[in-house]
Design an enzyme around this catalytic site. Structure first.
Site, PDB file in Angstrom:
ATOM      1  N   SER A   1       0.816  -1.198   0.000  1.00  0.00           N
ATOM      2  CA  SER A   1       0.000   0.000   0.000  1.00  0.00           C
ATOM      3  C   SER A   1       0.860   1.262   0.000  1.00  0.00           C
ATOM      4  CB  SER A   1      -0.955  -0.076   1.197  1.00  0.00           C
ATOM      5  OG  SER A   1      -1.972   0.875   1.107  1.00  0.00           O
TER       6      SER A   1
ATOM      7  N   HIS B   1      -3.067  -2.025  -3.989  1.00  0.00           N
ATOM      8  CA  HIS B   1      -4.534  -2.017  -3.942  1.00  0.00           C
ATOM      9  C   HIS B   1      -5.042  -0.581  -3.950  1.00  0.00           C
ATOM     10  CE1 HIS B   1      -4.478  -2.190   0.783  1.00  0.00           C
ATOM     11  NE2 HIS B   1      -3.891  -1.114   0.322  1.00  0.00           N
TER      12      HIS B   1
END
Length: 195
Positions: free
Chosen positions: A97, A122
């Site tokens: 992330s 993501h």
């Protein structure tokens, strides 16, 4: 009640901490381990500026993070590009992330990882409460953030933006070899001598 043993233990730990910090500074190494926060961003950005002021020699930035606050990750990402010395990012453990956002700040040829590193890309996520109009504003902002992050990862990997968007629609995990094939990593290293 004061415990003299505890006080003595703290006194002996302090010089070791300072000595370790001094050795890390001499080795031009920075460690990002854990959640990306504003406090961590301030510390890492300060270290980058201090190392850049000390010399133009390369800096090694080790990343092992589950992610965290995107804007704090942006701050570190931008500072890596801002300072004059070359910054090598070395992935270890997991680079997820906002941690991956920091990792890709270095040019591809300066992005390395250890063999068991895992990467996670993501969509950004967030939670909001309040009036419907405020929730709508937050939703628009998170969509803009997602589009911006997709562009950053596209530029960093050479993958088309639409592929990044599709891959990151849900959690997208990659092992070290997969990350190399995807364009996140240039080399997988097993020894500091390879850097």
């Amino acid at each position: 009640m004061r415990n003299d043993d505890d006080q003595e233990e703290k006194k002996t730990e302090l010089p070791l901490g300072k000595e370790t910090e001094a050795n890390l500074f001499k080795s031009r190494s920075i460690f990002i381990y854990g959640t990306i926060t504003q406090e961590l961003a301030q510390k890492v950005c300060s270290q980058l500026v201090a190392l850049a002021a000390a010399s133009d020699d390369d800096i090694r930035l080790f990343v092992n993070s589950p992610g965290g606050h995107v804007e704090s990750g942006d701050s570190i990402h931008d500072m890596i590009k801002f300072v004059k010395p070359k910054v090598w990012t070395i992935g270890t453990g997991w680079v997820a992330s906002a941690g991956a956002l920091i990792y890709v700040a270095a040019p591809k040829e300066q992005r390395l990882c250890l063999p068991n590193t895992r990467f996670l890309l993501h969509q950004p996520s967030g939670g909001t409460r309040g009036m419907a109009s405020d929730i709508e504003i937050q939703a628009r902002e998170i969509i803009k953030m997602n589009e911006r992050l997709n562009r950053i990862f596209s530029e960093a990997t050479g993958q088309p933006v639409d592929k990044i968007a599709k891959d990151t629609d849900r959690d997208y995990w990659l092992g070290a070899e997969e990350a190399k094939a995807y364009g996140l990593v240039s080399r997988i290293v097993t020894s500091i001598a390879e850097i």
